[in-house]
Design a protein around this motif. Structure first.
Motif, short mmCIF file in Angstrom:
data_model
loop_
_atom_site.label_atom_id
_atom_site.label_comp_id
_atom_site.label_asym_id
_atom_site.label_seq_id
_atom_site.Cartn_x
_atom_site.Cartn_y
_atom_site.Cartn_z
N ILE A 8 6.99 0.31 -10.36
CA ILE A 8 5.97 0.06 -9.42
C ILE A 8 4.99 -1.00 -9.72
CG2 ILE A 8 4.05 1.06 -8.13
CD1 ILE A 8 6.90 2.54 -7.74
N PHE A 14 1.85 2.45 -1.48
CA PHE A 14 2.89 3.25 -0.93
C PHE A 14 2.48 3.64 0.71
CE2 PHE A 14 2.53 4.41 -5.38
CZ PHE A 14 3.73 4.81 -5.56
N SER A 86 5.13 -4.53 -1.89
CA SER A 86 6.33 -3.83 -1.65
C SER A 86 7.24 -3.71 -3.04
CB SER A 86 7.48 -4.18 -0.61
OG SER A 86 7.91 -5.46 -0.95
N THR A 89 8.03 0.10 -4.03
CA THR A 89 7.63 0.98 -2.99
C THR A 89 8.15 0.76 -1.79
OG1 THR A 89 5.67 -0.08 -2.60
CG2 THR A 89 5.35 1.72 -4.21
N GLN A 127 8.91 9.35 2.24
CA GLN A 127 8.95 8.11 2.60
C GLN A 127 8.50 8.10 4.13
OE1 GLN A 127 13.05 7.59 2.22
NE2 GLN A 127 13.62 7.96 4.22
N ARG A 156 3.63 8.60 -1.89
CA ARG A 156 3.27 8.84 -3.27
C ARG A 156 4.07 10.29 -3.99
NH1 ARG A 156 -0.67 5.93 -5.25
NH2 ARG A 156 -1.93 4.73 -3.98
#
Length: 161
Positions: A8, A14, A86, A89, A127, A156
């Motif tokens: 990440i 997120f 992004s 994520t 998602q 998350r």
């Protein structure tokens, strides 16, 4: 087989980190003749308006060769990637519309302006969809390309535990 750790990025967001109405603006990037040549060679788009400077000067709409429209879209995508939103994520781009409003010429500097227009969490999966209205802007304020961009972002909960 061992499970790979999810990377990440430090600026990654997120699904829950976006807000409807939020505006995000990238830095600028000047379109060069090299950009046009690389795109044409990579994609196979050898339209003479992009690669034949004599032909484009004689028959073109803009007094000479100009970069392919999809090359401009690709560079704008790269400008978003440079923001890092992004990194680890962003799961996929799932839809994009493109409306060309004005030409982008070699030497023009563009930037990408995004506005979050919709956030839709998935009912079960960790998602959801984030829809951005986007504008590719030349100079201070001229919109040259616009559309919508729908992304799938991890929530998350995808990294919890």
């Amino acid at each position: 087989m061992t499970e790979r750790k999810r990377y990440i990025g430090p600026a990654a967001r997120f699904l829950e980190d976006f807000t409807v109405g939020e505006q995000i603006v990238t830095q600028g990037r000047t379109m060069t003749q090299a950009d046009g040549l690389f795109w044409s060679m990579y994609s196979g788009d050898m339209n003479p308006m992009h690669v034949d400077y004599d032909y484009a000067a004689t028959h073109g709409l803009f007094g000479g060769a100009f970069p392919p429209g999809l090359a401009t879209i690709a560079i704008a995508s790269g400008l978003m990637e440079r923001l890092g939103l992004s990194a680890g994520t962003g799961l996929a781009i799932i839809e994009q519309t493109i409306r060309y409003k004005a030409p982008v010429l070699f030497g023009d500097t563009i930037r990408l302006e995004l506005t979050v227009s919709e956030i839709r969490p998935h009912a079960v999966k960790p998602q959801g969809k984030v829809t951005f209205d986007y504008q590719i802007v030349r100079g201070e304020a001229e919109v040259v390309i616009e559309g919508e961009w729908r992304w799938l972002f991890a929530s998350r909960a995808a990294v919890a535990g």
